[in-house]
Design an enzyme around this catalytic site. Structure first.
Site, PDB file in Angstrom:
ATOM      1  N   GLU A  10      54.445  47.362  26.037  1.00 49.92           N
ATOM      2  CA  GLU A  10      52.331  47.431  26.076  1.00 49.92           C
ATOM      3  C   GLU A  10      52.843  49.013  25.651  1.00 49.92           C
ATOM      4  O   GLU A  10      51.139  49.173  26.168  1.00 49.92           O
ATOM      5  CB  GLU A  10      51.741  46.340  26.835  1.00 49.92           C
ATOM      6  CG  GLU A  10      51.449  45.112  26.762  1.00 49.92           C
ATOM      7  CD  GLU A  10      51.230  44.428  27.582  1.00 49.92           C
ATOM      8  OE1 GLU A  10      51.118  44.807  28.965  1.00 49.92           O
ATOM      9  OE2 GLU A  10      50.459  43.188  28.155  1.00 49.92           O
ATOM     10  N   GLU A  60      48.528  35.951  34.962  1.00 48.88           N
ATOM     11  CA  GLU A  60      48.678  37.308  34.873  1.00 48.88           C
ATOM     12  C   GLU A  60      49.682  38.218  33.727  1.00 48.88           C
ATOM     13  O   GLU A  60      49.480  38.955  33.380  1.00 48.88           O
ATOM     14  CB  GLU A  60      48.953  37.432  36.273  1.00 48.88           C
ATOM     15  CG  GLU A  60      49.348  39.116  36.384  1.00 48.88           C
ATOM     16  CD  GLU A  60      48.532  40.694  35.978  1.00 48.88           C
ATOM     17  OE1 GLU A  60      47.312  40.356  36.396  1.00 48.88           O
ATOM     18  OE2 GLU A  60      49.303  41.168  36.075  1.00 48.88           O
ATOM     19  N   ASN A  92      46.772  43.641  20.572  1.00 49.82           N
ATOM     20  CA  ASN A  92      48.022  42.990  20.406  1.00 49.82           C
ATOM     21  C   ASN A  92      47.578  41.722  19.356  1.00 49.82           C
ATOM     22  O   ASN A  92      47.395  40.454  19.871  1.00 49.82           O
ATOM     23  CB  ASN A  92      48.337  42.377  21.520  1.00 49.82           C
ATOM     24  CG  ASN A  92      49.395  41.538  21.416  1.00 49.82           C
ATOM     25  OD1 ASN A  92      50.047  41.311  20.396  1.00 49.82           O
ATOM     26  ND2 ASN A  92      49.846  40.761  22.705  1.00 49.82           N
ATOM     27  N   TYR A 126      45.872  33.713  20.755  1.00 48.53           N
ATOM     28  CA  TYR A 126      44.981  32.498  21.321  1.00 48.53           C
ATOM     29  C   TYR A 126      43.992  32.146  20.317  1.00 48.53           C
ATOM     30  O   TYR A 126      43.572  31.063  21.052  1.00 48.53           O
ATOM     31  CB  TYR A 126      44.751  33.662  22.343  1.00 48.53           C
ATOM     32  CG  TYR A 126      45.669  34.263  23.537  1.00 48.53           C
ATOM     33  CD1 TYR A 126      46.008  34.999  23.813  1.00 48.53           C
ATOM     34  CD2 TYR A 126      46.945  33.052  23.810  1.00 48.53           C
ATOM     35  CE1 TYR A 126      47.058  35.597  23.639  1.00 48.53           C
ATOM     36  CE2 TYR A 126      48.188  33.889  24.686  1.00 48.53           C
ATOM     37  CZ  TYR A 126      47.633  34.877  25.043  1.00 48.53           C
ATOM     38  OH  TYR A 126      49.353  34.963  25.558  1.00 48.53           O
TER      39      TYR A 126
END
Lengths: 169, 177
Positions: A27, A91, A132, A139
């Site tokens: 990231e 998380e 991303n 998702y």
């Protein structure tokens, strides 16, 4: 490839700390990581843990190039919505690059969903970076709703000096 | 009225009316699915899912409808794998007739003081400029704008399907240890 998923224990914190650094590199945010393996042990495995974890493991014969058998993890905790009640918040979700594309990430996420439903949660929340695209597409393919994109929620944060000032108006 | 609101932890939460007012303000009244019963059992059990502060005024300053509890903040503990122990401010609300008296700021500050947390997070609707300005003035960073974070949700049938796909996936016999 065989893999298994189980609840994380304190001994897993070394591998979780390793993999969360890998996630922060992915990231481009390694400079933001301030906690250590010790913090994870203390905060995740005390009488009142701040989070829970699950770990994905492969048999010895399929271990990673560097020799790791713990090759993925998810960290989660229980949160709350004043509109719908109990929520499970994921998380972190991470699988080492050489083990991707084998259903492990999906299995970890499904396990978090299962744990949430077992605790009477009606929603699963998490955040993802808008850059991303591969994760976002994954998702969306699973039926999630982007609360930021579709419902205009901005995600805000107060920390450091700003948090200290806030606490003393 | 400034300075006459008292902030304390509500031991018996019965302020579903607040949630309804806040939901109506955010144009999302149809999304409210819980009642005060869930709030009582989830907030005041042995391992509560949330904490709550309420702002109360003396009897002589009660609202037009006769309420003395005029605002609340609902929060819970979270965790950042980068920064550590954190708090999430789920709701911050003061009844309209009591705004402009610093009650919001004091409620916000009381949450910020909680339990050695290094980070306080929340979300706000992007059209709600007055609220965004309020938080920005308090030093909040917009992580969506600054870093591109999006908040994602699974619920209902999609959450059930995610759970079911676990049972169908091909992992080893030991997978559900």
């Amino acid at each position: 490839m065989d893999f298994s998923i189980r609840a994380a224990n304190q001994d897993d914190c070394r591998d979780i700390a390793r993999m969360l650094m890998e996630l922060s590199e992915y990231e481009n945010m390694t400079d933001q990581v301030k906690i250590s393996q010790k913090d994870l042990e203390q905060d995740g495995f005390s009488t009142k843990p701040f989070f829970h974890g699950i770990v994905a493991e492969v048999p010895e014969q399929h271990k990673a190039k560097e020799g790791h058998t713990k090759i993925g993890y998810a960290l989660y905790f229980y949160s709350y919505s004043s509109w719908v009640g109990r929520v499970i918040y994921m998380e972190n979700l991470y699988v080492m690059p050489e083990f991707r594309g084998k259903g492990i990430g999906k299995a970890l996420m499904s396990k978090v969903a299962q744990l949430g439903l077992a605790a009477d949660c009606t929603q699963l929340h998490f955040t993802v970076l808008d850059g991303n695209k591969s994760s976002l597409n994954f998702y969306f393919s699973q039926g999630c709703l982007n609360l930021t994109g579709k419902m205009s929620y901005q995600f805000m944060c107060c920390e450091g000096k700003a948090l200290e000032r806030l606490a003393q108006p | 009225m400034t300075g006459h609101a008292y902030i304390h932890t509500q031991t018996l939460l019965n302020k579903v009316v607040f949630f309804q007012e806040l939901a109506a303000f955010e144009n999302m009244a149809d999304q409210m699915k819980i009642s005060h019963k869930e709030l009582e059992s989830d907030g005041f059990c042995q391992n509560p899912f949330f904490g709550c502060l309420v702002a109360e005024v003396p009897e002589e300053h009660q609202s037009k409808e006769g309420f003395t509890v005029v605002g609340y903040a609902l929060y819970f503990h979270t965790y950042s794998t980068w920064k550590g122990r954190s708090l999430y401010l789920e709701d911050l609300y003061v009844m309209e007739e009591f705004r402009g008296n610093n009650v919001l700021t004091v409620l916000f500050a009381q949450v910020a003081k909680k339990k050695q947390c290094v980070r306080l997070q929340l979300s706000v609707l992007n059209w709600n400029t007055s609220t965004r300005d309020f938080y920005a003035a308090k030093g909040a960073q917009d992580l969506t704008e600054r870093e591109g974070w999006h908040l994602i949700r699974f619920d209902g049938e999609n959450l059930d399907n995610l759970n079911l796909s676990l049972k169908k996936s091909w992992f080893s016999a030991n997978s559900l240890k």
